[in-house]
Design a protein around this motif. Structure first.
Motif, mmCIF file in Angstrom:
data_model
loop_
_atom_site.group_PDB
_atom_site.id
_atom_site.type_symbol
_atom_site.label_atom_id
_atom_site.label_comp_id
_atom_site.label_asym_id
_atom_site.label_seq_id
_atom_site.Cartn_x
_atom_site.Cartn_y
_atom_site.Cartn_z
ATOM 1 N N LYS A 51 -32.763 29.987 25.699
ATOM 2 C CA LYS A 51 -33.189 31.097 26.559
ATOM 3 C C LYS A 51 -32.316 32.343 26.409
ATOM 4 O O LYS A 51 -32.805 33.461 26.454
ATOM 5 N N ASN A 52 -31.021 32.184 26.258
ATOM 6 C CA ASN A 52 -30.118 33.324 26.344
ATOM 7 C C ASN A 52 -29.643 33.857 24.997
ATOM 8 O O ASN A 52 -29.482 35.057 24.828
ATOM 9 N N LYS A 53 -29.363 32.973 24.067
ATOM 10 C CA LYS A 53 -28.882 33.412 22.765
ATOM 11 C C LYS A 53 -29.372 32.409 21.724
ATOM 12 O O LYS A 53 -29.711 31.283 22.063
ATOM 13 N N GLY A 54 -29.372 32.846 20.484
ATOM 14 C CA GLY A 54 -29.802 31.881 19.481
ATOM 15 C C GLY A 54 -29.840 32.455 18.084
ATOM 16 O O GLY A 54 -30.124 33.635 17.881
ATOM 17 N N LYS A 55 -29.527 31.604 17.125
ATOM 18 C CA LYS A 55 -29.701 31.903 15.714
ATOM 19 C C LYS A 55 -30.637 30.851 15.150
ATOM 20 O O LYS A 55 -30.446 29.659 15.387
ATOM 21 N N ILE A 56 -31.646 31.290 14.412
ATOM 22 C CA ILE A 56 -32.689 30.403 13.929
ATOM 23 C C ILE A 56 -32.753 30.494 12.410
ATOM 24 O O ILE A 56 -32.600 31.573 11.828
ATOM 25 N N ILE A 57 -33.019 29.357 11.773
ATOM 26 C CA ILE A 57 -33.263 29.345 10.332
ATOM 27 C C ILE A 57 -34.434 28.417 10.038
ATOM 28 O O ILE A 57 -34.541 27.335 10.613
ATOM 29 N N ASP A 58 -35.329 28.871 9.181
ATOM 30 C CA ASP A 58 -36.490 28.079 8.761
ATOM 31 C C ASP A 58 -36.325 27.736 7.292
ATOM 32 O O ASP A 58 -36.166 28.628 6.451
ATOM 33 N N LEU A 59 -36.348 26.444 6.974
ATOM 34 C CA LEU A 59 -36.213 25.976 5.600
ATOM 35 C C LEU A 59 -37.589 25.698 4.993
ATOM 36 O O LEU A 59 -38.519 25.320 5.707
ATOM 37 N N CYS A 60 -37.703 25.853 3.675
ATOM 38 C CA CYS A 60 -38.990 25.660 2.988
ATOM 39 C C CYS A 60 -40.044 26.555 3.640
ATOM 40 O O CYS A 60 -41.123 26.120 4.033
ATOM 41 N N ALA A 61 -39.720 27.836 3.756
ATOM 42 C CA ALA A 61 -40.475 28.757 4.605
ATOM 43 C C ALA A 61 -41.842 29.144 4.064
ATOM 44 O O ALA A 61 -42.662 29.701 4.808
ATOM 45 N N GLY A 62 -42.109 28.899 2.783
ATOM 46 C CA GLY A 62 -43.415 29.263 2.243
ATOM 47 C C GLY A 62 -43.643 30.762 2.335
ATOM 48 O O GLY A 62 -42.773 31.568 2.000
ATOM 49 N N ASN A 63 -44.813 31.166 2.812
ATOM 50 C CA ASN A 63 -45.087 32.595 2.948
ATOM 51 C C ASN A 63 -44.743 33.121 4.340
ATOM 52 O O ASN A 63 -45.171 34.211 4.718
ATOM 53 N N LEU A 70 -42.695 32.315 15.267
ATOM 54 C CA LEU A 70 -41.524 32.244 16.143
ATOM 55 C C LEU A 70 -41.154 33.630 16.680
ATOM 56 O O LEU A 70 -40.662 33.757 17.805
ATOM 57 N N SER A 71 -41.411 34.659 15.885
ATOM 58 C CA SER A 71 -41.063 36.014 16.318
ATOM 59 C C SER A 71 -41.886 36.476 17.513
ATOM 60 O O SER A 71 -41.526 37.435 18.191
ATOM 61 N N ILE A 72 -42.998 35.805 17.785
ATOM 62 C CA ILE A 72 -43.775 36.108 18.999
ATOM 63 C C ILE A 72 -43.044 35.579 20.232
ATOM 64 O O ILE A 72 -43.108 36.166 21.313
ATOM 65 N N ARG A 73 -42.329 34.476 20.044
ATOM 66 C CA ARG A 73 -41.682 33.793 21.168
ATOM 67 C C ARG A 73 -40.271 34.295 21.471
ATOM 68 O O ARG A 73 -39.759 34.054 22.556
ATOM 69 N N THR A 74 -39.641 34.963 20.510
ATOM 70 C CA THR A 74 -38.244 35.337 20.692
ATOM 71 C C THR A 74 -37.898 36.566 19.862
ATOM 72 O O THR A 74 -38.567 36.862 18.868
ATOM 73 N N ASP A 75 -36.833 37.264 20.273
ATOM 74 C CA ASP A 75 -36.289 38.375 19.501
ATOM 75 C C ASP A 75 -35.063 37.957 18.694
ATOM 76 O O ASP A 75 -34.436 38.790 18.042
ATOM 77 N N PHE A 76 -34.692 36.685 18.732
ATOM 78 C CA PHE A 76 -33.521 36.219 17.999
ATOM 79 C C PHE A 76 -33.702 36.434 16.494
ATOM 80 O O PHE A 76 -34.815 36.398 15.980
ATOM 81 N N LYS A 77 -32.585 36.599 15.798
ATOM 82 C CA LYS A 77 -32.606 36.737 14.349
ATOM 83 C C LYS A 77 -33.075 35.426 13.708
ATOM 84 O O LYS A 77 -32.691 34.338 14.145
ATOM 85 N N TRP A 120 -22.965 28.433 8.003
ATOM 86 C CA TRP A 120 -22.962 26.989 8.220
ATOM 87 C C TRP A 120 -22.400 26.632 9.592
ATOM 88 O O TRP A 120 -21.418 27.197 10.051
ATOM 89 N N GLY A 121 -23.068 25.685 10.256
ATOM 90 C CA GLY A 121 -22.590 25.169 11.530
ATOM 91 C C GLY A 121 -22.730 26.110 12.698
ATOM 92 O O GLY A 121 -22.085 25.919 13.735
ATOM 93 N N THR A 122 -23.598 27.112 12.588
ATOM 94 C CA THR A 122 -23.711 28.112 13.665
ATOM 95 C C THR A 122 -25.121 28.270 14.220
ATOM 96 O O THR A 122 -25.310 28.968 15.218
ATOM 97 N N TYR A 123 -26.103 27.659 13.604
ATOM 98 C CA TYR A 123 -27.487 27.883 14.039
ATOM 99 C C TYR A 123 -27.828 27.031 15.260
ATOM 100 O O TYR A 123 -27.392 25.889 15.384
ATOM 101 N N ASP A 124 -28.624 27.621 16.141
ATOM 102 C CA ASP A 124 -29.075 26.919 17.347
ATOM 103 C C ASP A 124 -30.376 26.172 17.108
ATOM 104 O O ASP A 124 -30.695 25.233 17.838
ATOM 105 N N LEU A 125 -31.129 26.586 16.108
ATOM 106 C CA LEU A 125 -32.400 25.941 15.797
ATOM 107 C C LEU A 125 -32.648 25.998 14.294
ATOM 108 O O LEU A 125 -32.531 27.067 13.681
ATOM 109 N N VAL A 126 -32.985 24.840 13.725
ATOM 110 C CA VAL A 126 -33.473 24.756 12.347
ATOM 111 C C VAL A 126 -34.890 24.209 12.401
ATOM 112 O O VAL A 126 -35.138 23.170 13.033
ATOM 113 N N THR A 127 -35.826 24.899 11.766
ATOM 114 C CA THR A 127 -37.193 24.407 11.664
ATOM 115 C C THR A 127 -37.517 24.138 10.196
ATOM 116 O O THR A 127 -36.945 24.762 9.298
#
Length: 253
Positions: A51-63, A70-77, A120-127
């Motif tokens: 809810k308050n802070k977050g760093k997100i990374i998506d692996l095998c992202a395709g197009n 995810l950008s609809i749900r949050t402004d996080f990087k 490394w070791g800093t992301y709050d969410l990996v998809t």
């Protein structure tokens, strides 16, 4: 602030511009490359976002379907890692078109070769919506390398995805993945091996009376044992129309 986006981008003969569910995002796709699927959209809604802070990374992202949704749900990087240059190019066009240059960062690399492009070791969410099928000897003779990357564990395996996701997450960070139900034993075993405790699971069925053809799984790095099984989704009713429950969930963004 998100930019207005460039609405005057040219399409190549192979490209098309599609709406995504909810019609809040557009995505560039190519006829000769695997397009985004329902799996990616469901994962983008299934994943828990802090809810308050977050760093997100998506692996095998395709197009870029998952980062775009995810950008609809949050402004996080959001970092988006993809091995195929053609898909990275499409993703970049979609990012510009939707005015998301300040939010989504494209990393053109094999996830096995990531170094200082990520924190490394800093992301709050990996998809991850990874390739589903293990490689067989006969698959290596498939001349369409783009389909090999998309469907088969050609560039990375299920274990690679889970191992690298664990390294990317901070303690108590979350990993969310969509996969095939027949791989669930492998998924759970590997998640626990790499300290990603499974916490939430949801099966998706094409229709009642059929076997599940999709599973969504979430784990927490360093989490305590205990998993919740969410109510399943049934995609189609008697005909080819979505059930009302699924339609509301899938299209309500």
């Amino acid at each position: 602030m998100k930019n207005e986006g460039d609405r005057n981008m040219d399409l190549s003969p192979q490209e098309r511009l599609d709406y995504m569910p909810g019609k809040k995002r557009n995505i560039f796709q190519r006829k000769d490359i695997f397009s985004f699927s329902m799996d990616a959209v469901l994962l983008a809604k299934f994943a828990y976002i802090p809810k308050n802070k977050g760093k997100i990374i998506d692996l095998c992202a395709g197009n870029g379907a998952i980062p775009l949704m995810l950008s609809i749900r949050t402004d996080f990087k959001i970092d988006a890692v993809e091995i195929q240059e053609a898909l990275c190019d499409l993703m970049k066009k979609s990012i510009i078109y939707n005015g998301l240059e300040n939010q989504i960062n494209v990393i053109h690399k094999n996830i096995l070769e990531l170094t200082d492009e990520v924190s490394w070791g800093t992301y709050d969410l990996v998809t991850c919506n990874p390739p589903y099928f293990p490689m067989a000897a006969s698959d290596r003779h498939n001349k369409n390398e783009k389909l090999l990357f998309a469907r088969h564990e050609y560039a990375c395996t299920l274990e690679d995805v889970i191992r690298i996701s664990s390294k990317l997450l901070n303690f108590s960070g979350r990993f969310a993945m969509v996969h095939r139900p027949e791989r669930i034993v492998d998924i759970m075993t590997l998640m626990q091996k790499y300290k990603l405790e499974p916490k939430k699971i949801q099966f998706v069925y094409p229709k009642k009376g059929r076997e599940a053809n999709m599973v969504l799984v979430e784990g927490i790095r360093g989490g305590k044992p205990g998993i919740k099984t969410l109510y399943p989704f049934f995609v189609y009713g008697e005909g080819q129309d979505y059930t009302e429950e699924f339609k509301t969930h899938y299209e309500n963004w």
